[in-house]
Scaffold this motif. Sequence first.
Motif, short mmCIF file in Angstrom:
data_model
loop_
_atom_site.label_atom_id
_atom_site.label_comp_id
_atom_site.label_asym_id
_atom_site.label_seq_id
_atom_site.Cartn_x
_atom_site.Cartn_y
_atom_site.Cartn_z
N MET A 290 -7.62 -3.02 -1.96
CA MET A 290 -7.26 -1.81 -2.70
C MET A 290 -5.81 -1.92 -3.17
N SER A 291 -5.57 -1.73 -4.42
CA SER A 291 -4.23 -1.81 -4.98
C SER A 291 -3.61 -0.44 -5.08
N SER A 292 -2.32 -0.43 -4.88
CA SER A 292 -1.58 0.82 -4.97
C SER A 292 -1.26 1.12 -6.43
N LYS B 100 3.04 2.84 8.01
CA LYS B 100 2.27 4.09 7.91
C LYS B 100 1.71 4.29 6.51
N TYR B 101 2.49 3.99 5.49
CA TYR B 101 2.05 4.28 4.13
C TYR B 101 1.33 3.13 3.45
N PHE B 102 1.76 1.91 3.68
CA PHE B 102 1.18 0.80 2.93
C PHE B 102 0.10 0.04 3.69
N VAL B 103 0.27 -0.11 5.00
CA VAL B 103 -0.75 -0.83 5.78
C VAL B 103 -1.97 0.05 5.98
N THR B 104 -1.77 1.31 6.35
CA THR B 104 -2.91 2.19 6.60
C THR B 104 -3.71 2.49 5.34
N HIS B 105 -3.07 2.35 4.17
CA HIS B 105 -3.79 2.58 2.91
C HIS B 105 -4.36 1.28 2.34
N GLY B 106 -4.19 0.18 3.07
CA GLY B 106 -4.82 -1.08 2.66
C GLY B 106 -4.09 -1.85 1.57
N ASP B 107 -2.85 -1.48 1.26
CA ASP B 107 -2.11 -2.22 0.23
C ASP B 107 -1.71 -3.60 0.73
N THR C 292 -1.45 -6.05 4.72
CA THR C 292 -1.81 -6.08 6.14
C THR C 292 -0.56 -5.96 6.99
N LYS C 293 -0.75 -5.68 8.26
CA LYS C 293 0.39 -5.57 9.17
C LYS C 293 1.12 -6.91 9.28
N ASP C 294 0.37 -8.01 9.32
CA ASP C 294 1.00 -9.33 9.38
C ASP C 294 1.82 -9.61 8.12
N GLU C 295 1.29 -9.21 6.97
CA GLU C 295 2.04 -9.38 5.73
C GLU C 295 3.33 -8.55 5.75
N LEU C 296 3.23 -7.33 6.26
CA LEU C 296 4.42 -6.48 6.36
C LEU C 296 5.47 -7.13 7.25
N LEU C 297 5.05 -7.66 8.39
CA LEU C 297 6.01 -8.30 9.29
C LEU C 297 6.62 -9.55 8.66
N ASP C 298 5.82 -10.31 7.93
CA ASP C 298 6.36 -11.47 7.21
C ASP C 298 7.37 -11.03 6.15
N LEU C 299 7.03 -9.98 5.42
CA LEU C 299 7.94 -9.47 4.39
C LEU C 299 9.21 -8.90 5.00
N ALA C 300 9.09 -8.26 6.17
CA ALA C 300 10.27 -7.72 6.86
C ALA C 300 11.19 -8.85 7.29
N THR C 301 10.63 -9.96 7.72
CA THR C 301 11.44 -11.12 8.11
C THR C 301 12.19 -11.66 6.90
#
Length: 180
Positions: free
Chosen positions: A1-3, A32-39, A41-50
């Motif tokens: 699902m794309s935002s 809360k906003y991007f992972v839970t809405h399927g934009d 994944t949590k792993d992608e978010l953690l990689d991007l945060a790094t």
Amino acid sequence: MSSSYLRLFGYNFFISTFTFGGGYVTIPMMEKYFVTHGDITKDELLDLATIAQSSPGAIAVNLSVLVGKKSRGYLGAFVSGTAAILPSFILLSIISLAYTAFQNNPVIRAILQGMEAAVAAIIVDLVIDMYLALRREKKLLLMILPFVAFIANAFFNIHPLWILMGTILILFVQAKGEKK
């Protein structure tokens, strides 16, 4: 699902407006906003945060841009980045208007002078802590360079950019010498 771009803008604007405490606070909000809405994944978010924390600039803005790029491409990165910096821009614009209105007020001037002294004290404390850390590591060159840089700028009026470039060159040559 794309935002959608509007949702991407809205979430990033909201997160930037209402999260205080630096970039690390934005990570759970992004989840809360991007992972839970399927934009993403949590792993992608953690990689991007790094990546965001290892890149120059504010972590929150870097992370917003990266999440926008991941979910909607380059235009998404632009929309997210704009949304992340807009609240600060608006707030600083309002503050600057208030500053010009109150700049001749003696109470405001005294407060600002006190703040200048506090900032100077914090910077001096930081420099002392950094110097003591270098001393503990016994890095003689790194202990001497700040004094040389100060003398070069204060007494010989050498531009800080040239001092920085010279320092980088010296440290690069030293690092190359240590590798051999």
